[in-house]
Design an enzyme around this catalytic site. Structure first.
Site, short mmCIF file in Angstrom:
data_model
loop_
_atom_site.label_atom_id
_atom_site.label_comp_id
_atom_site.label_asym_id
_atom_site.label_seq_id
_atom_site.Cartn_x
_atom_site.Cartn_y
_atom_site.Cartn_z
N LEU A 172 2.28 -6.70 -15.55
CA LEU A 172 1.65 -5.62 -14.87
C LEU A 172 1.17 -6.41 -13.40
O LEU A 172 0.72 -7.39 -13.20
CB LEU A 172 0.14 -5.48 -14.81
CG LEU A 172 -0.73 -4.78 -14.05
CD1 LEU A 172 -0.19 -2.98 -13.76
CD2 LEU A 172 -2.48 -4.09 -14.84
N GLU A 173 1.74 -5.67 -12.42
CA GLU A 173 2.12 -6.60 -10.71
C GLU A 173 0.85 -5.88 -10.34
O GLU A 173 0.86 -4.54 -10.10
CB GLU A 173 3.11 -6.02 -10.30
CG GLU A 173 3.06 -6.71 -9.07
CD GLU A 173 4.74 -6.21 -7.52
OE1 GLU A 173 4.98 -5.57 -8.50
OE2 GLU A 173 5.11 -7.33 -7.82
N VAL A 174 -0.89 -6.23 -9.87
CA VAL A 174 -1.71 -5.49 -9.52
C VAL A 174 -1.59 -5.76 -7.86
O VAL A 174 -1.23 -7.06 -7.29
CB VAL A 174 -3.07 -6.63 -9.85
CG1 VAL A 174 -4.45 -6.62 -8.83
CG2 VAL A 174 -3.23 -5.40 -11.24
#
Ligand code: NAI
Length: 715
Positions: free
Chosen positions: A469-471
């Protein structure tokens, strides 16, 4: 006698119960001191007053394998052979307790029983586990092989095929499967584990069972039941097949699985002593390989990220109990699934119509059913999860949501209008996250009255499988919002990196020059096969043109326009997209792309694509040139992302590429690759490419700086 890392108790019936409890770590792992003390414990077990032994754990997990830091020391000091020989000696002495001294040894297994942990359990005459146990030899995932007898004792116990499968893939097995293959003898409830283990130990005293152990299983389970394994020709075929499968799966880029197969085969063909010698020799050789160093670096980086809150301050994340997902398509369905299944929260899917709601719910149902079918989940759990997911076409109940994640079409105006709609119905604390794959979050947040609550949560497809997951944070995103997105992502089972906002963030952006370069190569006469097979053999799961088909050529065309706008000529590709789109080639989804699709199944390359692009028949191009140009384009863009502060660290850049984009794990991620090659070598290559092909290859300043100082990106 008091031990530092073990509890020892001798019952009246002479059962020595040894519970592992590493004093300086939350988890039991094999460290130097832990192993040294095990030898002292075994001295005690060899005393005549001990009639039987139970080995268990005082912690949640049995023994999770070696302390990986140990491997790094072994590599540095070249001490692997001695360390392994010492461990083998101790394990052999435990095995001799039952094989020679007639003392039954029962391994009582809970939680993780991996690597050196499983190898310890294999020395026992009987294994009992709880239903939460996880048994495996994951060493190949670190570029290694089992080094404490696993390549010999495991196949001897469960048969060659099962042994090969576990060791070569590194995938652990669950109790039910372990029992089926004879790896464990009994599965019991956690609270009864030690009682039953003690009981079985007492029952086995003085019976043949105490001696049975491996030798009888070798006769019965491994040979008689498996006709193939019983004769030399059958066995030879098994090993050949295993090697072929391994090469097909890994492209032959990983030395460890090959060595694992060899060590097993040597043991089978020439006996245990020869097998053990090979195991130790191969392990010592593998621990020195760049592949193992790279894989271990990824392991350490992902461990570090588990502890990383994603922010530099000490703000606590908000509690998240209820989540709304806007859009129930491919991404929305997946996000809803991991939220309900892994994070265990209530999920509301909002769609534009009932059909959309139905699609979203069906997606979650599919994921849950698949797990239930594989016995990873009970019917009861399935019901519980499905009860947590609801769908709607209205905003009813939105005032109670803690987090809204939008996954509607990739359209800035639509996303902006949705921000406004959401803010009109939610509470002031609700966080708004966008799963956009390219649109700057800052642009989306312009529609917001509380931009501190707006963040990007960029998932990868298929969401339930892809680990990253790329925040994405904007200048206005608050630390509380970031920390909440990171904490929630971890609950969904993701490895989370936090990046700063910018077009394409990190993961989409690095693909820009990479896919453009594939286009240039095509235009210069490389064939589709040349390009895709070159990058597959470099270690990517698929090549860049097939990736285009998978993502959708229309989507790719749209993204390349956005990138050209944002980055200028540096991101200018060879003007192919328009022709492909005009020819209605959208890739897999409409069955027309670089490849031919028949009822969704990919066939060979569609040769008519060259004509559509105005190209003649391909002339072909050397694999090394394709690999160099594509990999350098990727590495340089990753470095630019670090230089511009899109990435917080090189570590995140490596994890993002490996976990999100399938960058070859044995190369450790782009920054690890640069460190391994030397930044000066990379700069020279880029300068040469720039001289020949143009400015797009101009090396990032940060690369030049590292080339000059000799500093590494990763430590
Ligand atoms: P999709 O087309 O499968 O799903 C989009 C869904 O949103 C559709 O079901 C549509 O009915 C629904 N929708 C449209 N307007 C809506 C509204 N106003 N309210 C509620 N629902 C609405 O698209 P996909 O692939 O799921 O993409 C969604 C987003 O995720 C896009 O922003 C895309 O860029 C992004 N993304 C896509 C990835 C992929 O691999 N497909 C990867 C990462 C991000």
């Amino acid at each position: 006698m008091e031990y530092k890392n073990y509890h020892f108790e001798l019952t009246e019936q002479g059962v020595a119960v040894v519970l592992m409890d590493r004093h300086d770590e939350a988890m039991n792992t094999l460290g130097e001191e832990f192993v040294r003390e095990l030898a002292i414990v075994v001295d005690r077990l060899e005393q005549p007053d001990v009639k039987a032994v139970v080995i268990g754990s005082a912690k949640k997990d049995f023994l999770a394998g070696a302390d990986i830091k140990m491997f790094t020391d072994m590599e540095a000091d070249e001490t692997a052979v001695e360390a392994l020989q010492a461990l083998h000696e101790i394990y052999d002495r435990i095995e001799a307790l039952h094989q020679v001294a007639d003392k039954p040894v029962v391994a009582a297994i809970t939680g993780a029983c991996l690597g050196g942990g499983l190898e310890l359990a294999l020395t026992a005459s009987m294994r009992i586990c709880t239903d939460t146990a996880q048994l495996g030899q994951p060493e190949v995932q670190l570029g290694l092989i089992p080094g404490a007898g696993g390549t010999q004792r495991l196949p001897a116990l469960v048969g060659i095929q099962n042994g090969l499968q576990m060791i070569v893939t590194g995938r652990p097995v669950r109790p039910y499967k372990a029992k089926k293959m004879g790896l464990v003898d009994e599965i019991v409830p956690t609270e009864k584990l030690l009682d039953i283990a003690r009981k079985r130990a007492v029952e086995a005293i003085g019976t043949q069972q105490s001696k049975d152990g491996i030798r009888s299983k070798l006769r019965v389970a491994a040979i008689k039941d498996m006709a193939l394994e019983g004769n030399p020709a059958g066995r030879k075929m098994l090993f050949k097949k295993a090697t072929e499968m391994m090469v097909a799966e890994t492209g032959g880029n990983y030395p460890a699985p090959r060595r694992a197969i060899e060590a097993i085969q040597i043991g089978i063909d020439h006996g245990r002593a020869a097998g053990v010698a090979a195991e130790i020799r191969f392990f010592a050789e593998l621990v020195e390989t760049p592949e193992s160093a790279a894989l271990r670096s990824i392991f350490f980086a992902s461990q570090e990220l588990k502890r990383d809150t994603g922010i530099d301050s000490h703000v606590d994340p908000l509690d998240v109990d209820t989540v709304a997902v806007l859009g129930g398509g491919l991404m929305g369905g997946g996000i809803a699934a991991v939220s309900a299944i892994n994070a265990g929260v209530n999920v509301r899917i909002k769609e534009i119509d009932d059909a959309g709601v139905g699609r979203g719910l069906a997606y979650v149902d599919r994921v849950v059913s698949k797990r239930a079918k594989r016995r990873r989940m009970s019917e009861f759990e399935v019901d519980q999860i499905m009860n947590r997911v609801t769908g709607s076409t209205t905003w009813d109940g939105f005032e109670r949501t803690d987090l809204v994640i939008e996954a509607v079409f990739e359209d800035l105006d639509l996303k902006r209008s949705i921000v406004k709609d959401v803010e009109a119905v939610v509470s002031k604390d609700t966080i708004f996250a966008s799963n956009t794959s390219t649109l700057p979050i800052t642009e989306i947040a312009k529609a917001s009255n509380r931009p501190d609550k707006v963040v990007g949560m960029h998932y990868f497809s298929p969401v339930e499988k892809m680990p990253l997951l790329e925040v994405i944070t904007t200048e206005k995103t608050s630390d509380e919002t970031t920390a909440t997105a990171v904490a929630f992502g971890k609950r969904q089972g993701k490895t989370v990196i936090v990046v700063n906002d910018g077009t394409g963030f990190y993961t989409s952006r690095v693909l820009g020059p990479y896919t453009n370069e594939a286009g240039f190569l095509l235009a210069e006469g490389a064939s589709v096969e040349d390009i895709d097979s070159a990058m597959k053999s470099w270690g990517f799961p698929i090549g860049p043109l097939l990736l285009g088909d998978e993502v959708g050529i229309d989507v790719g065309a749209h993204i390349s326009e956005i990138f050209l706008d944002a980055f200028g000529d540096r991101m200018k590709g060879p003007d192919m997209m328009a022709a492909l789109v005009a020819d209605d080639r959208k890739g897999r989804k409409n069955g027309r792309g670089f490849y031919i699709y028949d009822k969704g199944e990919r066939k060979g390359v569609d040769d008519s694509v060259y004509g559509v692009l105005g190209l003649g028949a391909p002339k072909g191009m050397a694999r090394s040139e394709i690999q160099e140009r594509l990999s350098m384009a990727f590495l340089n863009e990753a470095a630019l992302c670090l230089e511009e502060g899109i990435l917080r660290s090189a570590r995140d850049g490596d994890i993002g590429a490996v976990f999100g984009l399938g960058y070859p794990p044995f190369r450790g991620g782009p920054f690890w690759t640069i460190d391994t090659m030397g930044a000066d070598v990379v700069v020279n290559k880029l300068d040469a490419l720039a001289a020949k092909h143009g400015k797009r290859f101009t090396p990032a300043q940060i690369l030049r700086d590292h080339a000059e100082s000799g500093e590494r990106f990763r430590t």
